[in-house]
Design an enzyme around this catalytic site. Structure first.
Site, PDB file in Angstrom:
ATOM      1  N   CYS A   2      97.964  61.163  43.807  1.00  0.00           N
ATOM      2  CA  CYS A   2      97.996  61.179  44.364  1.00  0.00           C
ATOM      3  C   CYS A   2      97.006  61.978  45.218  1.00  0.00           C
ATOM      4  CB  CYS A   2      99.373  60.790  45.667  1.00  0.00           C
ATOM      5  SG  CYS A   2     100.464  59.602  44.913  1.00  0.00           S
ATOM      6  N   ARG A  30      93.036  60.697  41.457  1.00  0.00           N
ATOM      7  CA  ARG A  30      94.124  61.136  41.099  1.00  0.00           C
ATOM      8  C   ARG A  30      95.033  60.813  41.370  1.00  0.00           C
ATOM      9  NH1 ARG A  30      93.749  67.377  42.872  1.00  0.00           N
ATOM     10  NH2 ARG A  30      96.640  66.352  43.309  1.00  0.00           N
ATOM     11  N   TRP A  78      99.492  56.992  42.677  1.00  0.00           N
ATOM     12  CA  TRP A  78      99.781  56.818  41.945  1.00  0.00           C
ATOM     13  C   TRP A  78     101.186  56.734  41.640  1.00  0.00           C
ATOM     14  CZ3 TRP A  78     102.989  59.004  38.822  1.00  0.00           C
ATOM     15  CH2 TRP A  78     103.609  58.141  37.044  1.00  0.00           C
ATOM     16  N   ASN A 105     102.099  63.195  49.019  1.00  0.00           N
ATOM     17  CA  ASN A 105     102.033  63.091  47.068  1.00  0.00           C
ATOM     18  C   ASN A 105     102.927  63.964  46.711  1.00  0.00           C
ATOM     19  OD1 ASN A 105     101.255  63.770  44.866  1.00  0.00           O
ATOM     20  ND2 ASN A 105     100.136  65.775  45.445  1.00  0.00           N
ATOM     21  N   GLY A 106     103.724  63.631  45.496  1.00  0.00           N
ATOM     22  CA  GLY A 106     105.317  64.282  45.320  1.00  0.00           C
ATOM     23  C   GLY A 106     106.083  63.260  45.495  1.00  0.00           C
ATOM     24  N   GLU A 488      93.838  65.995  19.691  1.00  0.00           N
ATOM     25  CA  GLU A 488      92.840  65.842  20.673  1.00  0.00           C
ATOM     26  C   GLU A 488      91.600  64.958  20.906  1.00  0.00           C
ATOM     27  OE1 GLU A 488      92.559  66.923  23.803  1.00  0.00           O
ATOM     28  OE2 GLU A 488      90.403  66.112  24.188  1.00  0.00           O
ATOM     29  N   LYS A 492      91.748  61.625  23.138  1.00  0.00           N
ATOM     30  CA  LYS A 492      90.493  60.825  23.997  1.00  0.00           C
ATOM     31  C   LYS A 492      90.423  59.273  23.764  1.00  0.00           C
ATOM     32  CE  LYS A 492      89.976  63.293  26.542  1.00  0.00           C
ATOM     33  NZ  LYS A 492      90.739  64.540  26.170  1.00  0.00           N
ATOM     34  N   GLU A 495      93.679  57.485  25.388  1.00  0.00           N
ATOM     35  CA  GLU A 495      93.496  57.497  26.505  1.00  0.00           C
ATOM     36  C   GLU A 495      92.655  56.485  27.330  1.00  0.00           C
ATOM     37  OE1 GLU A 495      93.041  62.248  27.475  1.00  0.00           O
ATOM     38  OE2 GLU A 495      93.686  60.973  29.143  1.00  0.00           O
ATOM     39  N   HIS A 511     102.469  64.292   2.934  1.00  0.00           N
ATOM     40  CA  HIS A 511     104.043  64.043   2.970  1.00  0.00           C
ATOM     41  C   HIS A 511     104.328  63.419   3.800  1.00  0.00           C
ATOM     42  CE1 HIS A 511     104.071  68.483   1.124  1.00  0.00           C
ATOM     43  NE2 HIS A 511     103.158  68.314   2.093  1.00  0.00           N
ATOM     44  N   LYS A 614      94.242  61.708  37.759  1.00  0.00           N
ATOM     45  CA  LYS A 614      93.781  63.655  36.928  1.00  0.00           C
ATOM     46  C   LYS A 614      95.134  64.557  36.991  1.00  0.00           C
ATOM     47  CE  LYS A 614      90.863  65.654  35.147  1.00  0.00           C
ATOM     48  NZ  LYS A 614      89.591  65.679  34.431  1.00  0.00           N
TER      49      LYS A 614
HETATM   50  C1  F6R Z   1      94.367  64.037  28.351  1.00  0.00           C
HETATM   51  C2  F6R Z   1      94.489  64.943  29.463  1.00  0.00           C
HETATM   52  C3  F6R Z   1      95.634  65.428  30.381  1.00  0.00           C
HETATM   53  C4  F6R Z   1      95.587  67.104  30.464  1.00  0.00           C
HETATM   54  C5  F6R Z   1      96.963  67.414  30.853  1.00  0.00           C
HETATM   55  C6  F6R Z   1      97.067  68.279  31.606  1.00  0.00           C
HETATM   56  O1  F6R Z   1      92.643  64.305  28.415  1.00  0.00           O
HETATM   57  O2  F6R Z   1      93.202  65.054  30.649  1.00  0.00           O
HETATM   58  O3  F6R Z   1      96.075  65.274  28.676  1.00  0.00           O
HETATM   59  O4  F6R Z   1      94.790  68.115  29.966  1.00  0.00           O
HETATM   60  O5  F6R Z   1      96.829  66.347  31.962  1.00  0.00           O
HETATM   61  O6  F6R Z   1      96.104  69.055  32.949  1.00  0.00           O
HETATM   62  P1  F6R Z   1      95.747  70.365  33.318  1.00  0.00           P
HETATM   63  O7  F6R Z   1      94.654  71.240  32.796  1.00  0.00           O
HETATM   64  O8  F6R Z   1      95.517  69.926  34.167  1.00  0.00           O
HETATM   65  O9  F6R Z   1      97.060  70.770  33.395  1.00  0.00           O
END
Ligand code: F6R
Length: 619
Positions: A2, A30, A78, A105-106, A488, A492, A495, A511, A614
């Protein structure tokens, strides 16, 4: 999660809607399930809200414009309580007179019991949100106190959970009141105008002067004043800081998406994170470190706590820090850490890694670690955020604002900062590696140019992604520091392209996972440098042969000059030569680029993938 914006300007400055909408556009990353605004307009508040992205709210405002105003709040959501509908979008009204509007937010954890009491008193609800409960409580408290700050203070005393709240009331035009507990809120200090935002991006187009708030504080802004108090009414002061980047840094700079721009920002992100870390004699110094050298000399264990991509940065850091310091390093997912009864004492250093500095799981892990007596260092990209404030020391990454939901440049900056931390500890503790720290810093200093070179070679990766738009599953294999890179790469892809993707340690293949290989299965293999120790390179080349023999389509990421991979690779993507431990700063780049273009080839929204936000500010 949010995005929240608040604004008050002077009487002659009645463009609140434009300021709030501009802030929402910068905060949309966000959360983008719905958006809404509320303005003080005459003797009532006027709201517009719409499910879906901000563009829908814009269309609504064009169809049904709002009158000019000096005072407004805005929200991009969100969804937590209640689906992403127009009704559940914020702002929410409280009371019968339509004078109060609230955004949030929250999560209000005790909203069920609070709602029960309101229902018993005959309150009519128009949404399924926990926020509306607070709006009604606040309207009732306003009736009683006749003043919005006092009303907010009375209400927050009854709330459990994590929240940022912003409210306006038509009887107090020219005032926005905010409150925060374990959820982000910063103040922007303007000239004849003041701002509130979930982060500084909300007001970066207007001012770079900002104020950090503590937990459990209420802030009241007018055009010419900012007043901070504790939830208990005690006077307080925020901590002033200047934002080091400008509005241009939060724009796309000619790229089609933020993610593409941020991938191209990576040479700078690494270089800037390395800036100012060595003194005139080339010795490492960390001036943002408030923990004493003596305390750091005594630590006998390091635990990294983080989530998602940041946790993968932690896994890379484990290999490097253990190698350089011989201190055991454990990496814990922050949301698991608290609940596994962790063994922690005052000789444990807990390193949190977080781009946003607001991830609730990571914040709670840090708080728990401190409670148990650990020393805490935050590796963070966001000044004014909560996790650094809750930590004993902070090592800022200087990646600049990361707007795309999928993390790219922050990941590289986090790895870089962790290398710096590892080298610093090695130097401080004077082990056998201490003298080599300067040499590694020199190698690190060469990495930004190598990333630049690599980015210039990504056309083939883009083409491969274009051919693979129909692919349903992609596997990633890596070993040693290439293992977190494989995970990673898979994250990527999940998502951004919504396809099944998994990252494995190459040694684990036999395994179990090798059973997944069937003809045509695409597999990315991150090959260690031929200069790696323990014959790792040869072992991974054997793995490539094994999967190729079973029909896999192999896309191999290998160092320049590594000819051994050629016979077994359907595609080879070359990365510049660097020290094996530093290789993740290069090998992950083609995987980011691949995910970016595969998502684009599928016609998906690269910057705002479905279901995500985010900054994950709820547990
Ligand atoms: C993936 C991504 C998330 C963040 C995770 C932690 O692309 O961005 O997996 O890495 O939510 O977020 P932060 O770094 O803001 O604590």
């Amino acid at each position: 999660m949010c995005g929240i914006v608040g604004y008050v300007g002077r009487v002659e400055d009645d463009g609140a809607l434009d300021v709030v909408m501009e802030g929402l556009a910068r905060l949309e990353y966000r959360g983008y399930d719905s958006a809404g605004v509320a303005l003080v307009t005459g003797d009532h508040t006027s709201t517009r809200k719409k499910s879906g992205k901000l563009a829908n709210l814009r269309a609504e405002l064009e169809a049904d414009p709002l009158p000019p105003s000096t005072t407004g709040i805005g929200h991009t959501r969100w969804a937590t309580h209640g689906g992403p509908t127009d009704e559940n979008a914020h702002p929410h009204r409280g009371g019968a007179d339509g004078k109060l509007a609230l955004i949030h937010n929250g999560i209000i954890e005790n909203f069920h019991s609070l709602k029960g009491s309101l229902l018993n008193r005959g309150t009519v609800f128009t949404s399924e949100t926990d926020t509306e409960v607070v709006a009604h409580l606040l309207a009732a408290a306003y009736e009683q106190h006749g003043e919005l700050t006092d009303a907010m203070r009375a209400v927050v005393a009854d709330l459990e959970g994590a929240f940022t709240l912003l409210a306006i009331h038509a009887d107090q035009p020219g005032v926005v009141v905010g409150a925060r507990r374990n959820s982000p809120l910063v103040v922007g200090l303007g000239d004849g105008a003041n701002y509130l935002g979930s982060d500084v991006a909300a007001f970066i187009g207007h001012t770079r002067q900002a104020l950090e708030l503590d937990q459990d504080q209420i802030v009241t802004i007018t055009a010419d004043s900012v007043t901070v108090t504790g939830f208990d009414g005690s006077p307080a002061e925020g901590r002033a800081f200047e934002v080091t980047w400008d509005a241009a840094a939060a724009e796309k700079g000619g790229y089609t998406t933020f993610m593409e721009k941020e991938i191209h920002d990576q040479p700078h992100a690494v270089a800037d994170t390395l800036l100012g870390r060595t003194d005139a004699d080339g010795r490492l110094t960390l001036d943002e470190m408030d923990i004493t050298e003596q305390q750091l000399q005594q630590i006998d264990r390091i635990i990294v706590v983080a989530c998602g991509t940041a946790a993968y940065a932690g896994l890379v850091a484990k290999y490097a820090i253990e190698r350089w310091t011989r201190i055991p390093v454990e990496v814990a997912l922050a949301h698991e850490f608290r609940y596994c009864d962790p063994i922690v004492d005052d000789r444990t250093l807990v390193v949190s890694i977080s781009q946003s500095g607001e991830t609730m799981d990571t914040l709670m892990a840090v708080k728990h670690a401190r409670l148990l007596g650990a020393l805490t260092i935050s590796v963070c990209n966001t000044h004014g955020s909560t996790i650094p404030r809750e930590s004993d020391a902070v090592l800022y990454t200087h990646a600049g604002p990361e707007i795309a939901v999928a993390s790219t440049k922050a990941f590289l900056a986090q790895i870089t900062a962790c290398y710096v931390l590892g080298l610093y500890l090695a130097q401080l503790r004077g082990g056998s590696f201490a003298d080599d720290a300067q040499a590694v810093m020199k190698q690190l200093g060469e990495v930004p140019d190598k990333i630049e070179t690599l980015l210039g070679r990504m056309d083939r990766v883009k083409e491969i992604a274009g051919f693979m738009a129909d692919t349903r599953s992609v596997l990633f294999l890596g070993r040693h520091v290439g293992y977190p890179v494989a995970m990673e790469g898979a994250l990527k892809l999940k998502e951004l392209a919504y396809i099944h993707a998994e990252g494995f340690a190459a040694g684990e293949l036999k395994h179990g996972p090798i059973a997944l290989i069937e003809p045509g299965q695409p597999v990315f293999v991150i090959v260690p440098s031929p200069s790696s120790e323990h014959g790792l390179h040869g072992k991974v080349v054997s793995n490539i042969q094994e999967i190729r023999a079973r029909g896999a389509r192999t896309i191999v990421i290998a160092e320049e000059g590594d000819e051994a991979v050629e016979p077994f690779a359907d595609e080879v993507i070359r990365v510049p030569v660097t020290a094996p431990l530093l290789a993740p700063l290069l090998t992950v780049v083609p995987l980011q680029v691949f995910a970016l273009w595969l998502s684009t080839a599928k016609g998906l929204d690269v910057d705002q993938p479905r279901n995500l936000a985010k900054s994950v500010t709820v547990e």
